[in-house]
Design a protein around this motif. Structure first.
Motif, PDB file in Angstrom:
ATOM      1  N   ALA A 106       2.812 -81.498  14.962  1.00 25.47           N
ATOM      2  CA  ALA A 106       1.431 -81.505  14.499  1.00 25.47           C
ATOM      3  C   ALA A 106       0.580 -80.509  15.280  1.00 25.47           C
ATOM      4  CB  ALA A 106       0.846 -82.906  14.608  1.00 25.47           C
ATOM      5  N   GLU A 107       1.004 -80.145  16.483  1.00 21.84           N
ATOM      6  CA  GLU A 107       0.247 -79.228  17.324  1.00 21.84           C
ATOM      7  C   GLU A 107       0.729 -77.793  17.203  1.00 21.84           C
ATOM      8  OE1 GLU A 107       0.606 -80.730  21.265  1.00 21.84           O
ATOM      9  OE2 GLU A 107      -0.579 -82.502  20.840  1.00 21.84           O
ATOM     10  N   LEU A 108       1.899 -77.594  16.679  1.00 22.49           N
ATOM     11  CA  LEU A 108       2.475 -76.258  16.635  1.00 22.49           C
ATOM     12  C   LEU A 108       1.993 -75.501  15.412  1.00 22.49           C
ATOM     13  CD1 LEU A 108       4.474 -74.096  17.656  1.00 22.49           C
ATOM     14  CD2 LEU A 108       6.196 -75.196  16.228  1.00 22.49           C
ATOM     15  N   VAL A 109       1.366 -74.370  15.667  1.00 24.43           N
ATOM     16  CA  VAL A 109       1.000 -73.440  14.612  1.00 24.43           C
ATOM     17  C   VAL A 109       1.615 -72.114  15.003  1.00 24.43           C
ATOM     18  CG1 VAL A 109      -0.861 -72.256  13.381  1.00 24.43           C
ATOM     19  CG2 VAL A 109      -1.178 -74.627  14.152  1.00 24.43           C
ATOM     20  N   GLY A 110       2.507 -71.622  14.175  1.00 23.54           N
ATOM     21  CA  GLY A 110       3.141 -70.338  14.425  1.00 23.54           C
ATOM     22  C   GLY A 110       2.548 -69.288  13.514  1.00 23.54           C
ATOM     23  N   GLY A 116       6.207 -77.506  12.144  1.00 18.36           N
ATOM     24  CA  GLY A 116       4.938 -76.882  12.509  1.00 18.36           C
ATOM     25  C   GLY A 116       4.267 -76.251  11.312  1.00 18.36           C
ATOM     26  N   ARG A 117       3.046 -75.811  11.516  1.00 19.07           N
ATOM     27  CA  ARG A 117       2.299 -75.122  10.463  1.00 19.07           C
ATOM     28  C   ARG A 117       2.511 -73.621  10.624  1.00 19.07           C
ATOM     29  NH1 ARG A 117      -3.640 -76.606   9.999  1.00 19.07           N
ATOM     30  NH2 ARG A 117      -3.600 -75.727  12.072  1.00 19.07           N
ATOM     31  N   LEU A 118       2.833 -72.972   9.554  1.00 16.01           N
ATOM     32  CA  LEU A 118       3.116 -71.544   9.571  1.00 16.01           C
ATOM     33  C   LEU A 118       1.963 -70.774   8.946  1.00 16.01           C
ATOM     34  CD1 LEU A 118       5.112 -69.191  10.064  1.00 16.01           C
ATOM     35  CD2 LEU A 118       6.075 -69.691   7.803  1.00 16.01           C
ATOM     36  N   VAL A 119       1.505 -69.753   9.666  1.00 16.17           N
ATOM     37  CA  VAL A 119       0.506 -68.826   9.153  1.00 16.17           C
ATOM     38  C   VAL A 119       1.171 -67.462   9.091  1.00 16.17           C
ATOM     39  CG1 VAL A 119      -1.733 -67.719   9.545  1.00 16.17           C
ATOM     40  CG2 VAL A 119      -1.405 -70.145  10.147  1.00 16.17           C
ATOM     41  N   ALA A 137       9.431 -67.616  12.243  1.00 15.91           N
ATOM     42  CA  ALA A 137       8.755 -68.333  11.165  1.00 15.91           C
ATOM     43  C   ALA A 137       9.621 -69.475  10.642  1.00 15.91           C
ATOM     44  CB  ALA A 137       8.397 -67.350  10.041  1.00 15.91           C
ATOM     45  N   GLU A 138      10.911 -69.214  10.481  1.00 12.81           N
ATOM     46  CA  GLU A 138      11.814 -70.275  10.022  1.00 12.81           C
ATOM     47  C   GLU A 138      11.888 -71.426  11.024  1.00 12.81           C
ATOM     48  OE1 GLU A 138      15.606 -69.068   8.562  1.00 12.81           O
ATOM     49  OE2 GLU A 138      14.678 -68.243   6.766  1.00 12.81           O
ATOM     50  N   ALA A 139      11.901 -71.104  12.321  1.00 20.18           N
ATOM     51  CA  ALA A 139      11.956 -72.145  13.349  1.00 20.18           C
ATOM     52  C   ALA A 139      10.694 -73.005  13.321  1.00 20.18           C
ATOM     53  CB  ALA A 139      12.152 -71.513  14.725  1.00 20.18           C
ATOM     54  N   VAL A 140       9.546 -72.392  13.104  1.00 21.98           N
ATOM     55  CA  VAL A 140       8.294 -73.151  13.016  1.00 21.98           C
ATOM     56  C   VAL A 140       8.378 -74.158  11.869  1.00 21.98           C
ATOM     57  CG1 VAL A 140       5.819 -72.981  12.482  1.00 21.98           C
ATOM     58  CG2 VAL A 140       6.865 -71.372  14.101  1.00 21.98           C
ATOM     59  N   VAL A 141       8.822 -73.696  10.723  1.00 25.27           N
ATOM     60  CA  VAL A 141       8.944 -74.576   9.559  1.00 25.27           C
ATOM     61  C   VAL A 141       9.973 -75.670   9.832  1.00 25.27           C
ATOM     62  CG1 VAL A 141       9.653 -74.681   7.129  1.00 25.27           C
ATOM     63  CG2 VAL A 141       8.190 -72.804   7.931  1.00 25.27           C
ATOM     64  N   LEU A 199      10.534 -74.240  20.923  1.00 28.50           N
ATOM     65  CA  LEU A 199       9.673 -74.852  19.934  1.00 28.50           C
ATOM     66  C   LEU A 199       9.796 -76.369  19.918  1.00 28.50           C
ATOM     67  CD1 LEU A 199      10.233 -72.325  17.047  1.00 28.50           C
ATOM     68  CD2 LEU A 199       8.262 -72.512  18.544  1.00 28.50           C
ATOM     69  N   ALA A 200      10.966 -76.888  20.263  1.00 31.56           N
ATOM     70  CA  ALA A 200      11.165 -78.329  20.236  1.00 31.56           C
ATOM     71  C   ALA A 200      10.305 -79.045  21.270  1.00 31.56           C
ATOM     72  CB  ALA A 200      12.638 -78.662  20.466  1.00 31.56           C
TER      73      ALA A 200
END
Length: 135
Positions: free
Chosen positions: A8-12, A33-36, A25-29, A2-3
């Motif tokens: 700004a481009e990462l949406v998980g 990143g944006r979490l859906v 999900a925790e790694a995205v946050v 993820l790094a």
């Protein structure tokens, strides 16, 4: 990795089940990143999230950019199947923590991996050498 993505481009997109889904999900946050979140049913938290996971689940829901709750009353195989389809509809790539076992019914990881491959979605399967399923 993820790094490697600019936040700004990462949406998980995650169905936030205990284990790998919630860790993802925790790694995205954590990296900004944006979490859906795609919640399989209206009763998912009450029926499927254990008391020891309430804090994590609630924190992820609060941190999510978007929460989609599938229009299902009960958390069952049909709800998981619908959530998997919604997750794939929103994804550019699937990262699956999966041991390669055949499907054990509808809505599981094996089914989602198969559907992603059939749709031509890139799939990365993660299963570290020596890993084993619990229970």
């Amino acid at each position: 990795m993820l790094a490697a993505y600019r936040p700004a481009e990462l949406v998980g997109v995650s169905c936030v089940a205990a284990g790998a889904d919630a860790l993802f999900a925790e790694a995205v946050v954590e990296v900004g990143g944006r979490l859906v979140l795609v919640i399989p049913s209206r009763d998912y938290r009450a029926r499927k999230v254990g008391p020891e996971q309430f804090r994590q689940f609630d924190r992820l829901v609060e941190s999510a950019h978007e929460v989609v709750t599938m229009p299902r009353e009960r958390a069952d195989r049909e709800a998981y199947e619908a959530a998997g389809k919604e997750l794939l509809r929103r994804a550019d790539r699937l990262v699956a923590v999966w041991d390669g076992s055949p499907p054990n019914g509808r809505g599981g990881t094996a089914c989602v991996v198969r559907q992603a491959r059939e749709a031509g979605l890139p799939v990365d399967v993660v299963w570290p050498e020596g890993a084993a399923r619990r229970g």
